[in-house]
Enzyme design. Structure first.
Site, PDB file in Angstrom:
ATOM      1  N   THR A 135      75.181  41.108  99.099  1.00 31.16           N
ATOM      2  CA  THR A 135      76.248  40.617  98.232  1.00 31.16           C
ATOM      3  C   THR A 135      75.777  39.447  97.381  1.00 31.16           C
ATOM      4  OG1 THR A 135      78.412  39.492  98.255  1.00 31.16           O
ATOM      5  CG2 THR A 135      77.014  39.172 100.161  1.00 31.16           C
ATOM      6  N   ASP A 136      76.435  39.236  96.241  1.00 33.28           N
ATOM      7  CA  ASP A 136      76.129  38.066  95.416  1.00 33.28           C
ATOM      8  C   ASP A 136      76.663  36.778  96.041  1.00 33.28           C
ATOM      9  OD1 ASP A 136      78.863  38.486  94.980  1.00 33.28           O
ATOM     10  OD2 ASP A 136      78.715  38.500  92.793  1.00 33.28           O
ATOM     11  N   GLU A 137      77.507  36.901  97.065  1.00 35.12           N
ATOM     12  CA  GLU A 137      78.091  35.706  97.675  1.00 35.12           C
ATOM     13  C   GLU A 137      77.041  34.849  98.383  1.00 35.12           C
ATOM     14  OE1 GLU A 137      81.865  35.996  99.600  1.00 35.12           O
ATOM     15  OE2 GLU A 137      82.305  37.925  98.655  1.00 35.12           O
ATOM     16  N   TYR A 160      81.008  34.728 106.348  1.00 28.78           N
ATOM     17  CA  TYR A 160      80.560  36.043 105.879  1.00 28.78           C
ATOM     18  C   TYR A 160      79.287  35.932 105.050  1.00 28.78           C
ATOM     19  CZ  TYR A 160      80.106  39.913 102.621  1.00 28.78           C
ATOM     20  OH  TYR A 160      79.591  40.922 101.845  1.00 28.78           O
ATOM     21  N   LYS A 164      75.383  37.312 105.779  1.00 31.10           N
ATOM     22  CA  LYS A 164      74.652  38.219 104.891  1.00 31.10           C
ATOM     23  C   LYS A 164      73.365  37.568 104.390  1.00 31.10           C
ATOM     24  CE  LYS A 164      75.457  41.783 103.672  1.00 31.10           C
ATOM     25  NZ  LYS A 164      75.082  43.108 104.245  1.00 31.10           N
TER      26      LYS A 164
END
Length: 353
Positions: A135-137, A160, A164
């Site tokens: 993810t870009d998060e 989260y 990741k």
């Protein structure tokens, strides 16, 4: 030689889209490995369930012995690792599940994958790929300008995104230390058919359809880049089949939108295509609520590398993709109604209290 792809998390939102794409658009065989947690739904795979190139195995990626057994049983030419706990709000309420699945589970899968890869002949080892989908998060929050690139430093904000980021680092380490041929991709916010209705777009569609309040965090000014899930599925196949070992690719939709704008668009589309509500336009349902802790302000992806190196471009604009998404939820009540009735009714998560 025909590819055989083992896909973890294939009953989830993105995983099921990838499987539908592979069965419809390639000659690859697919093995779907999924634990079937609350957000998994085998109904999302009904279009391919009877295809002879599709197989399902219920298993937990944290179970290293089970992963080793399935790799030996199915002998895949590649792994696409999509299994993950993915909802930020749930990670605030219960981070342990995210650490177990996203970190420990990725480790267990990598451990089994290295042993399997080493057992292959020279041609098999050269062909094998482990594709980790992220993810870009992991990059944290942007200011008003700028974009995430593949070299942006990691700065995760939530349990989260931290889990990741940890899994991304593990995959890179297994490439550098053990030589496992990996490719990685980091995507922006996905939306589209078969998304579990805890996420922003399906939650707003269903609440607005039913005339329920539309809770928007803070002032709704947080910005996300939106990627239609079928565009993402195409991108993932390009990364797996053409990406260079050790490389990562950012996948974005070129659709930056404020959350409040997304909700307003959903209201306007529904006002156009379904019966009006007695209380007036659906924008009147918008309710601003307390923001969630650690809410990143803006994400935006520079997808020039995947465009330049692999030739991928998104096909859907946000306007066309959102209309397709609204239409899908209107046409597939039998998919989402049981989830609203028995799994998740739409209540607030992630209050950190």
């Amino acid at each position: 030689m025909t590819q055989k792809i083992l896909i973890t998390g294939g009953a989830g939102f993105i995983g099921s889209a990838v499987i539908r794409h592979l069965i419809a658009e390639t000659d690859a065989a697919v093995v779907n490995v999924d634990k079937l947690t609350y957000a998994a739904n085998l109904d999302s795979l009904k279009p391919v369930a009877d295809n002879p190139r599709y197989a399902f195995e219920k298993a937990d990626i944290c179970d290293g012995a089970a992963m080793a057994h399935l790799l030996e049983k199915h002998r895949p030419t590649a792994i696409m690792h999509l299994a993950a706990e993915s909802h930020v709000d749930r990670s605030i309420d219960g981070p342990g599940a995210f650490i177990m699945t996203n970190v420990v589970g990725t480790y267990a899968l990598l451990d089994a994958s290295v042993a399997y890869w080493r057992s292959l002949d020279e041609a098999g080892r050269a062909r094998f790929r482990f594709h980790h989908i992220s993810t870009d998060e992991v990059f944290g929050s942007l200011g008003e300008t700028g974009f995430f690139t593949e070299t942006t430093p990691y700065d995760p904000s939530s349990p989260y995104s931290s889990s990741k980021a940890s899994s991304d680092h593990l995959v890179r380490a297994w490439h550098r230390t053990y030589g496992l041929p990996v490719v990685l991709s980091n995507c922006s916010n996905n939306y589209g058919p078969c998304q579990f209705p805890e996420k922003l777009i399906p939650l707003m569609i269903l609440n607005a359809l039913e005339g329920r309040p539309l809770p928007v965090y803070g002032q709704g000014t947080n910005v996300r880049d939106w990627l239609y899930v079928e565009d993402h599925a195409r991108a993932l196949w390009e990364v797996l089949s053409k990406g260079a070992p050790g490389e990562s690719y950012n996948v974005g939709g070129n659709n930056e939108m404020k959350n409040i704008e997304v909700v307003q668009m959903i209201c306007d589309i529904l006002d156009d295509v379904v019966d009006p509500l007695p209380g007036g336009p659906r924008r009147g349902l918008i309710t601003h609520v307390k923001d969630r802790p650690g809410h990143d302000q803006r994400y935006a992806i520079d997808a020039s590398k995947i465009r330049r190196d692999l030739g991928w471009e998104p096909r859907e604009t946000f306007d066309t993709g959102l209309r397709r998404t609204v239409d899908w939820y209107l046409d597939n009540r039998d998919w989402w109604q049981p989830l609203r009735d028995g799994v998740y009714a739409g209540g607030r998560l992630g209050l950190a209290v």
